[in-house]
Design a protein around this motif. Structure first.
Motif, PDB file in Angstrom:
ATOM      1  N   ALA A 208       0.839  -1.209   0.000  1.00 14.10           N
ATOM      2  CA  ALA A 208       0.000   0.000   0.000  1.00 14.10           C
ATOM      3  C   ALA A 208       0.872   1.257   0.000  1.00 14.10           C
ATOM      4  N   ARG A 209       2.089   1.137   0.552  1.00 15.37           N
ATOM      5  CA  ARG A 209       2.982   2.313   0.623  1.00 15.37           C
ATOM      6  C   ARG A 209       3.857   2.463  -0.608  1.00 15.37           C
ATOM      7  N   ILE A 210       4.120   1.350  -1.320  1.00 12.32           N
ATOM      8  CA  ILE A 210       5.056   1.399  -2.462  1.00 12.32           C
ATOM      9  C   ILE A 210       4.244   1.153  -3.738  1.00 12.32           C
ATOM     10  N   PRO A 211       3.978   2.183  -4.520  1.00 15.59           N
ATOM     11  CA  PRO A 211       3.053   2.042  -5.652  1.00 15.59           C
ATOM     12  C   PRO A 211       3.461   0.968  -6.666  1.00 15.59           C
ATOM     13  N   ASN A 212       4.767   0.786  -6.894  1.00 21.92           N
ATOM     14  CA  ASN A 212       5.190  -0.162  -7.938  1.00 21.92           C
ATOM     15  C   ASN A 212       5.461  -1.560  -7.409  1.00 21.92           C
ATOM     16  N   PHE A 213       5.090  -1.819  -6.168  1.00 21.78           N
ATOM     17  CA  PHE A 213       5.451  -3.095  -5.548  1.00 21.78           C
ATOM     18  C   PHE A 213       4.282  -4.086  -5.553  1.00 21.78           C
ATOM     19  N   THR A 214       4.547  -5.291  -6.073  1.00 24.57           N
ATOM     20  CA  THR A 214       3.555  -6.370  -6.026  1.00 24.57           C
ATOM     21  C   THR A 214       4.229  -7.588  -5.403  1.00 24.57           C
ATOM     22  N   TYR A 215       3.434  -8.507  -4.888  1.00 27.29           N
ATOM     23  CA  TYR A 215       4.030  -9.725  -4.318  1.00 27.29           C
ATOM     24  C   TYR A 215       3.061 -10.882  -4.449  1.00 27.29           C
ATOM     25  N   SER A 216       3.620 -12.091  -4.373  1.00 27.46           N
ATOM     26  CA  SER A 216       2.770 -13.274  -4.262  1.00 27.46           C
ATOM     27  C   SER A 216       3.468 -14.235  -3.309  1.00 27.46           C
ATOM     28  N   ALA A 217       2.685 -15.138  -2.736  1.00 27.00           N
ATOM     29  CA  ALA A 217       3.253 -16.128  -1.820  1.00 27.00           C
ATOM     30  C   ALA A 217       2.816 -17.501  -2.287  1.00 27.00           C
ATOM     31  N   CYS A 218       3.598 -18.517  -1.949  1.00 27.32           N
ATOM     32  CA  CYS A 218       3.222 -19.881  -2.331  1.00 27.32           C
ATOM     33  C   CYS A 218       3.704 -20.859  -1.266  1.00 27.32           C
ATOM     34  N   VAL A 219       2.987 -21.964  -1.163  1.00 26.37           N
ATOM     35  CA  VAL A 219       3.301 -22.999  -0.157  1.00 26.37           C
ATOM     36  C   VAL A 219       3.599 -24.297  -0.899  1.00 26.37           C
ATOM     37  N   ALA A 220       4.737 -24.923  -0.574  1.00 26.02           N
ATOM     38  CA  ALA A 220       5.172 -26.110  -1.327  1.00 26.02           C
ATOM     39  C   ALA A 220       4.379 -27.366  -0.971  1.00 26.02           C
ATOM     40  N   ASN A 221       3.943 -27.486   0.275  1.00 26.16           N
ATOM     41  CA  ASN A 221       3.253 -28.710   0.705  1.00 26.16           C
ATOM     42  C   ASN A 221       1.955 -28.902  -0.097  1.00 26.16           C
ATOM     43  N   PRO A 222       1.809 -30.032  -0.835  1.00 23.19           N
ATOM     44  CA  PRO A 222       0.606 -30.230  -1.658  1.00 23.19           C
ATOM     45  C   PRO A 222      -0.677 -30.247  -0.829  1.00 23.19           C
ATOM     46  N   ALA A 223      -0.544 -30.547   0.486  1.00 21.15           N
ATOM     47  CA  ALA A 223      -1.741 -30.590   1.340  1.00 21.15           C
ATOM     48  C   ALA A 223      -2.139 -29.189   1.838  1.00 21.15           C
ATOM     49  N   SER A 224      -1.426 -28.184   1.382  1.00 21.37           N
ATOM     50  CA  SER A 224      -1.686 -26.818   1.851  1.00 21.37           C
ATOM     51  C   SER A 224      -3.097 -26.353   1.484  1.00 21.37           C
ATOM     52  N   GLU A 225      -3.659 -25.484   2.361  1.00 22.89           N
ATOM     53  CA  GLU A 225      -4.965 -24.903   2.042  1.00 22.89           C
ATOM     54  C   GLU A 225      -4.804 -23.534   1.406  1.00 22.89           C
ATOM     55  N   TYR A 226      -3.550 -23.095   1.269  1.00 22.69           N
ATOM     56  CA  TYR A 226      -3.305 -21.774   0.675  1.00 22.69           C
ATOM     57  C   TYR A 226      -3.596 -21.850  -0.833  1.00 22.69           C
ATOM     58  N   PRO A 227      -4.197 -20.830  -1.415  1.00 20.33           N
ATOM     59  CA  PRO A 227      -4.574 -20.931  -2.837  1.00 20.33           C
ATOM     60  C   PRO A 227      -3.383 -21.084  -3.800  1.00 20.33           C
ATOM     61  N   HIS A 228      -2.226 -20.522  -3.453  1.00 24.09           N
ATOM     62  CA  HIS A 228      -1.077 -20.634  -4.370  1.00 24.09           C
ATOM     63  C   HIS A 228      -0.129 -21.693  -3.843  1.00 24.09           C
ATOM     64  N   LYS A 229       0.025 -22.749  -4.627  1.00 28.06           N
ATOM     65  CA  LYS A 229       0.880 -23.847  -4.177  1.00 28.06           C
ATOM     66  C   LYS A 229       2.135 -23.947  -5.037  1.00 28.06           C
ATOM     67  N   GLY A 230       3.070 -24.767  -4.564  1.00 29.21           N
ATOM     68  CA  GLY A 230       4.267 -25.033  -5.362  1.00 29.21           C
ATOM     69  C   GLY A 230       5.470 -24.248  -4.866  1.00 29.21           C
ATOM     70  N   TYR A 231       6.531 -24.323  -5.686  1.00 31.43           N
ATOM     71  CA  TYR A 231       7.792 -23.668  -5.341  1.00 31.43           C
ATOM     72  C   TYR A 231       7.842 -22.268  -5.964  1.00 31.43           C
ATOM     73  N   VAL A 232       8.743 -21.468  -5.436  1.00 37.25           N
ATOM     74  CA  VAL A 232       8.940 -20.105  -5.937  1.00 37.25           C
ATOM     75  C   VAL A 232       9.117 -20.104  -7.462  1.00 37.25           C
ATOM     76  N   THR A 233       9.900 -21.082  -7.952  1.00 37.62           N
ATOM     77  CA  THR A 233      10.209 -21.104  -9.399  1.00 37.62           C
ATOM     78  C   THR A 233       8.942 -21.256 -10.244  1.00 37.62           C
ATOM     79  N   GLN A 234       7.905 -21.908  -9.682  1.00 40.34           N
ATOM     80  CA  GLN A 234       6.673 -22.099 -10.455  1.00 40.34           C
ATOM     81  C   GLN A 234       5.872 -20.798 -10.574  1.00 40.34           C
ATOM     82  N   HIS A 235       6.292 -19.788  -9.829  1.00 41.70           N
ATOM     83  CA  HIS A 235       5.549 -18.527  -9.853  1.00 41.70           C
ATOM     84  C   HIS A 235       6.344 -17.396 -10.508  1.00 41.70           C
TER      85      HIS A 235
END
Ligand SMILES: Cc1cc2nc3c(=O)[nH]c(=O)nc-3n(C[C@H](O)[C@H](O)[C@H](O)COP(=O)(O)OP(=O)(O)OC[C@H]3O[C@@H](n4cnc5c(N)ncnc54)[C@H](O)[C@@H]3O)c2cc1C
Ligand code: FES
Length: 336
Positions: A261-288
């Motif tokens: 919210a403070r840095i206009p040009n900044f975006t981010y995403s997060a991911c969880v490697a465990n396939p059993a994760s409930e987080y919507p974005h799964k996998g490794y950093v490289t997949q994103h």
């Protein structure tokens, strides 16, 4: 007017000196007890040559090509016996701190806050009068002594220093020396000793898009860098991909949102490697990592996390056939 000059020695130690625009950086360092290698002091031998990684300065024309060539000048090399600062600067010194008759600084402070953000992650803040003189480049780390032992562990600052307080984001390694201290013994007011700052993983001037890749508590140096960027601004796009193993490793998302919210040009995403994760974005950093994040190589990549993650991501980027303009990384290796 006085400027702050960060001197990064080849053994990873960083010392900060003050230099006004009238004295040379070599003289300012000497006045403050640091002997940058010198010989002629006259722009003729090149012994005092260093790489300026950030800042504005003036070199004059009282030096010869043998000491500093046109090409070196264009690459940002300077002669510290001729250099006068015109802003805060960062210099890479091609000598050890010991050779320059200095060493890492030490500080005493007390725990101001220690809490588990989740079962795997600890947030630690320490505060002390002596820390008001602690300067570091966002992304750097210190060695924190484990109370009750002679051992130290390295931790990256996860915030800028504010009112003599600094913070860290620490993985809870089961049975680990520092982890056990922090989870079972540590309490507000306990003394802690730290030595530093150290390291060459720090934010350089932003001259193109940045891709920031964090594994686990490897997020720590990036939150410090982003705090700095939030203060200074950036005209280039910045994207962070933050990968963890399990859902409970995912911390500080509210902080990332506040930084976005403070840095206009900044975006981010997060991911969880465990396939059993409930987080919507799964996998490794490289997949994103998307092709636009690598911007055909016109990108500075910063990568930080546990050694296997850093190696996997480095290899992935190489395999894409893209060579980033700059590639900086830090491995959170376990102590020997
Ligand atoms: C430059 C640098 C910066 C660092 N910055 C951070 C930081 O900001 N945040 C952070 O959490 N860590 C960071 N680390 C790692 C940190 O220094 C410690 O290694 C870690 O916190 C473990 O310390 P400990 O005393 O709890 O465990 P130790 O007593 O050192 O280790 C106990 C056992 O666990 C193993 N072990 C240690 N770490 C891991 C691991 N990550 N995964 C699996 N096994 C492990 C050890 O080999 C040992 O067998 C950094 C390391 C370096 C080199
Ligand atoms: S000391 Fe000889 S060029 Fe600076």
């Amino acid at each position: 007017m006085s400027f702050q000059i960060a001197l990064n020695f080849e053994d990873g130690v960083t010392r900060f000196i003050q230099a006004d625009g009238h004295e040379t950086v070599a003289d300012a360092a000497y006045r403050q007890g640091i002997n940058i290698p010198l010989d002629c002091r006259d722009g003729a031998c090149g012994t005092c040559k260093c790489k300026a990684e950030a800042g504005r300065y003036e070199l004059g024309d009282n030096f010869i090509e043998d000491a500093l060539s046109e090409e070196e000048l264009a690459q940002g090399y300077v002669l510290t016996c001729q250099m006068r600062a015109e802003s805060d600067c960062v210099l890479r010194i091609p000598a050890s701190s010991q050779l320059c008759k200095t060493e890492q600084a030490s500080f005493e402070a007390a725990i101001s806050d220690v809490r588990q953000l989740s079962e795997s992650t600890i947030a630690l803040s320490i505060k002390g009068e002596s820390l008001s003189s602690l300067a570091f480049l966002p992304g750097q780390y210190v060695n924190l002594k484990v109370p009750g032992s002679e051992q130290s562990r390295a931790y990256s600052f996860s915030s800028l220093a504010k009112d003599g307080e600094v913070s860290f984001l620490i993985r809870n390694v089961p049975g680990g020396l520092m982890s056990s201290f922090l989870t079972s013994l540590a309490k507000a007011g306990d003394s802690m000793s730290l030595a530093g700052p150290l390291g060459s993983f720090y934010l350089r001037p932003i001259q193109r898009p940045l891709l920031l890749l964090a594994g686990g508590t490897g997020l720590a140096p990036f939150t410090a860098m982003l705090e700095k960027i939030a203060e200074a601004g950036s005209e280039h796009p910045l994207h962070l991909i933050y990968g963890v193993t399990n859902d409970f490793d995912l911390v500080e998302l509210d902080r990332l949102q506040a930084l976005a919210a403070r840095i206009p040009n900044f975006t981010y995403s997060a991911c969880v490697a465990n396939p059993a994760s409930e987080y919507p974005h799964k996998g490794y950093v490289t997949q994103h990592i998307e092709p636009r994040h690598l911007n055909d190589g016109d990108v500075d990549v910063y990568l930080c996390g546990p050694p296997p993650m850093v190696e996997a991501v480095s290899q992935y980027i190489r395999e894409q056939g893209i060579t980033p303009a700059n590639f900086y990384y830090e491995k959170f290796a376990a102590a020997a």
